[in-house]
Design an enzyme around this catalytic site. Structure first.
Site, mmCIF file in Angstrom:
data_model
loop_
_atom_site.group_PDB
_atom_site.id
_atom_site.type_symbol
_atom_site.label_atom_id
_atom_site.label_comp_id
_atom_site.label_asym_id
_atom_site.label_seq_id
_atom_site.Cartn_x
_atom_site.Cartn_y
_atom_site.Cartn_z
ATOM 1 C CB ALA A 86 -0.879 -0.020 1.244
ATOM 2 C CD GLU B 294 1.548 -5.590 5.626
ATOM 3 O OE1 GLU B 294 2.391 -6.496 5.845
ATOM 4 O OE2 GLU B 294 0.772 -5.617 4.660
HETATM 5 N N1 CO8 Z 1 4.607 3.185 -0.597
HETATM 6 C C1 CO8 Z 1 5.000 4.339 -1.148
HETATM 7 N N2 CO8 Z 1 6.163 4.498 -1.814
HETATM 8 C C2 CO8 Z 1 6.958 3.417 -1.921
HETATM 9 C C3 CO8 Z 1 6.616 2.179 -1.359
HETATM 10 C C4 CO8 Z 1 5.365 2.068 -0.679
HETATM 11 N N3 CO8 Z 1 4.913 0.915 -0.157
HETATM 12 N N4 CO8 Z 1 7.621 1.290 -1.615
HETATM 13 C C5 CO8 Z 1 8.555 1.978 -2.304
HETATM 14 N N5 CO8 Z 1 8.162 3.261 -2.501
HETATM 15 C C6 CO8 Z 1 8.876 4.323 -3.199
HETATM 16 C C7 CO8 Z 1 10.020 4.865 -2.354
HETATM 17 O O1 CO8 Z 1 9.559 5.815 -1.431
HETATM 18 C C8 CO8 Z 1 10.913 5.466 -3.428
HETATM 19 O O2 CO8 Z 1 10.365 6.701 -3.802
HETATM 20 P P1 CO8 Z 1 11.314 8.017 -3.933
HETATM 21 O O3 CO8 Z 1 12.263 7.652 -5.042
HETATM 22 O O4 CO8 Z 1 10.364 9.098 -4.269
HETATM 23 O O5 CO8 Z 1 12.002 8.148 -2.624
HETATM 24 C C9 CO8 Z 1 10.733 4.504 -4.605
HETATM 25 O O6 CO8 Z 1 9.520 3.808 -4.353
HETATM 26 C C10 CO8 Z 1 11.856 3.485 -4.729
HETATM 27 O O7 CO8 Z 1 11.961 2.807 -3.476
HETATM 28 P P2 CO8 Z 1 13.344 2.661 -2.678
HETATM 29 O O8 CO8 Z 1 14.244 3.816 -2.982
HETATM 30 O O9 CO8 Z 1 12.996 2.407 -1.242
HETATM 31 O O10 CO8 Z 1 13.941 1.345 -3.383
HETATM 32 P P3 CO8 Z 1 14.949 0.306 -2.742
HETATM 33 O O11 CO8 Z 1 15.412 -0.546 -3.870
HETATM 34 O O12 CO8 Z 1 15.959 0.977 -1.912
HETATM 35 O O13 CO8 Z 1 14.026 -0.585 -1.743
HETATM 36 C C11 CO8 Z 1 12.069 -1.793 -1.099
HETATM 37 C C12 CO8 Z 1 12.996 -1.367 -2.253
HETATM 38 C C13 CO8 Z 1 12.808 -2.771 -0.194
HETATM 39 C C14 CO8 Z 1 10.870 -2.498 -1.727
HETATM 40 C C15 CO8 Z 1 11.621 -0.544 -0.299
HETATM 41 O O14 CO8 Z 1 11.115 0.416 -1.209
HETATM 42 C C16 CO8 Z 1 10.567 -0.799 0.740
HETATM 43 O O15 CO8 Z 1 10.860 -1.336 1.775
HETATM 44 N N6 CO8 Z 1 9.313 -0.391 0.463
HETATM 45 C C17 CO8 Z 1 8.243 -0.474 1.406
HETATM 46 C C18 CO8 Z 1 7.747 -1.918 1.560
HETATM 47 C C19 CO8 Z 1 6.648 -2.007 2.593
HETATM 48 O O16 CO8 Z 1 6.854 -1.745 3.758
HETATM 49 N N7 CO8 Z 1 5.451 -2.385 2.144
HETATM 50 C C20 CO8 Z 1 4.308 -2.536 3.010
HETATM 51 C C21 CO8 Z 1 3.532 -1.280 3.052
HETATM 52 S S1 CO8 Z 1 2.197 -1.344 4.216
HETATM 53 C C22 CO8 Z 1 1.001 -2.217 3.440
HETATM 54 O O17 CO8 Z 1 1.172 -2.645 2.325
HETATM 55 C C23 CO8 Z 1 -0.248 -2.414 4.205
HETATM 56 C C24 CO8 Z 1 -1.306 -3.134 3.393
HETATM 57 C C25 CO8 Z 1 -2.624 -3.170 4.134
HETATM 58 C C26 CO8 Z 1 -3.333 -1.867 4.099
HETATM 59 C C27 CO8 Z 1 -4.725 -1.972 4.607
HETATM 60 C C28 CO8 Z 1 -5.542 -0.702 4.664
HETATM 61 C C29 CO8 Z 1 -4.991 0.559 4.140
#
Ligand code: CO8
Length: 259
Positions: free
Chosen positions: A66, A135
């Site tokens: 998300a 999460e």
């Molecule tokens: N949301 C928003 N932006 C994101 C997300 C995300 N989940 N994941 C990555 N991005 C963005 C980053 O902010 C970054 O943007 P910017 O260049 O503007 O800074 C861009 O994507 C590239 O990401 P990274 O620079 O972080 O790339 P890396 O190669 O360093 O890392 C990862 C890749 C490991 C995938 C890392 O991006 C990461 O950990 N992302 C978050 C993963 C995460 O925690 N996901 C779970 C989110 S919570 C969720 O899904 C809850 C679901 C249930 C919801 C129920 C009701 C709402």
């Protein structure tokens, strides 16, 4: 269909949906979820669509969750409402679809991204994919059905381990624990999903829907045997049943019409 955050097209009775927010690793913001709900409803009501392949744009991520940037400021009631709306309109809508959905997992499938893949009926992963429900690192738990579907797919112990440690598994480990059906090189991902749907396309459409409904009832409703009995009975009322049996007797290929 023109969307801001999705690419969708139909080719040879397969609907291809690509989540297209590559710079944000295809994170599911509200607009993307709204568009997904719309295209899933379209898939369900469009006879031409015999199966769906859902993937993410680029080579790095299926969906990284998300959109975390939209989370700040929500209270408990709003969080609950978001989870419910998302589950109803997108995640359960996919699982309850009469058309087979395949998630083609082309990279990170995290949080809501893995939940989306798990809502699909089958999952094929590319060999670079990493899957997890991180999460708890945000002080949350999965909210789009992840606690339920991961448990159904991999069992209670492994699900609790993955969710509470927030660790990602590789594609090959995901295959070992039953989280994905198959792992292929990234270049072969879509063709592997097409291969499965092209086989399904030769079968009787109403029987496919009945089979999916019955299998899903096994894990969701507690009335799976009854669902199977009813769906089995309904198949006898279809023209495709008559055609299938006639074709067998006449030693020819069945020509199913979905009626
Ligand atoms: N949301 C928003 N932006 C994101 C997300 C995300 N989940 N994941 C990555 N991005 C963005 C980053 O902010 C970054 O943007 P910017 O260049 O503007 O800074 C861009 O994507 C590239 O990401 P990274 O620079 O972080 O790339 P890396 O190669 O360093 O890392 C990862 C890749 C490991 C995938 C890392 O991006 C990461 O950990 N992302 C978050 C993963 C995460 O925690 N996901 C779970 C989110 S919570 C969720 O899904 C809850 C679901 C249930 C919801 C129920 C009701 C709402």
């Amino acid at each position: 269909m023109a969307y801001q955050n999705l690419i969708s097209e139909i080719k040879e009775n397969i609907l291809y949906i690509t989540i297209n927010r590559e710079k944000a690793l295809n994170a599911l913001n509200k607009d993307t979820l709204t568009e997904l709900a719309d295209v899933i409803a379209f898939a369900n009501k469009t006879e031409q669509v015999r199966g769906v392949i859902l993937t993410g744009a680029g080579e790095k991520a299926f969906v990284a969750g998300a959109d975390i940037k939209e989370f700040s400021g929500y209270n408990g009631e709003q969080g609950e409402d978001l989870a419910k709306r998302g589950q109803d309109l997108v995640f359960n809508a996919i699982e309850n679809s009469s058309k087979p959905f395949i998630a083609a997992i082309n990279g990170f499938a995290l949080g809501g991204g893995l939940e989306l893949a798990m809502a699909c009926h089958m999952r094929i992963a590319s060999d670079n994919a990493k899957l997890g429900l991180p999460e708890v690192t945000l002080g949350l738990i999965p909210g789009y059905g992840g606690t339920q579907r991961l448990t159904q797919l991999v069992g209670k112990g492994k699900a609790i381990e993955m969710i509470t440690t927030a660790t990602m598994v590789t594609a090959s480990d995901a295959e070992k624990i039953g989280l994905v059906n198959d792992v292929v090189p990234q270049a072969d991902l879509i063709s592997k999903a097409e291969e499965i749907l092209n086989v399904i396309k030769q079968r009787a459409p109403l029987a496919i829907s009945a089979a999916i409904k019955s299998v899903i009832a096994a894990v969701n409703n507690g009335d799976g045997y009854l669902t199977e009995i009813k769906e089995f009975g309904k198949c006898f009322e279809t023209a495709d049943f008559k055609e299938g049996v006639t074709a067998f007797v006449e030693k020819r290929k069945a020509n199913f019409t979905g009626k």
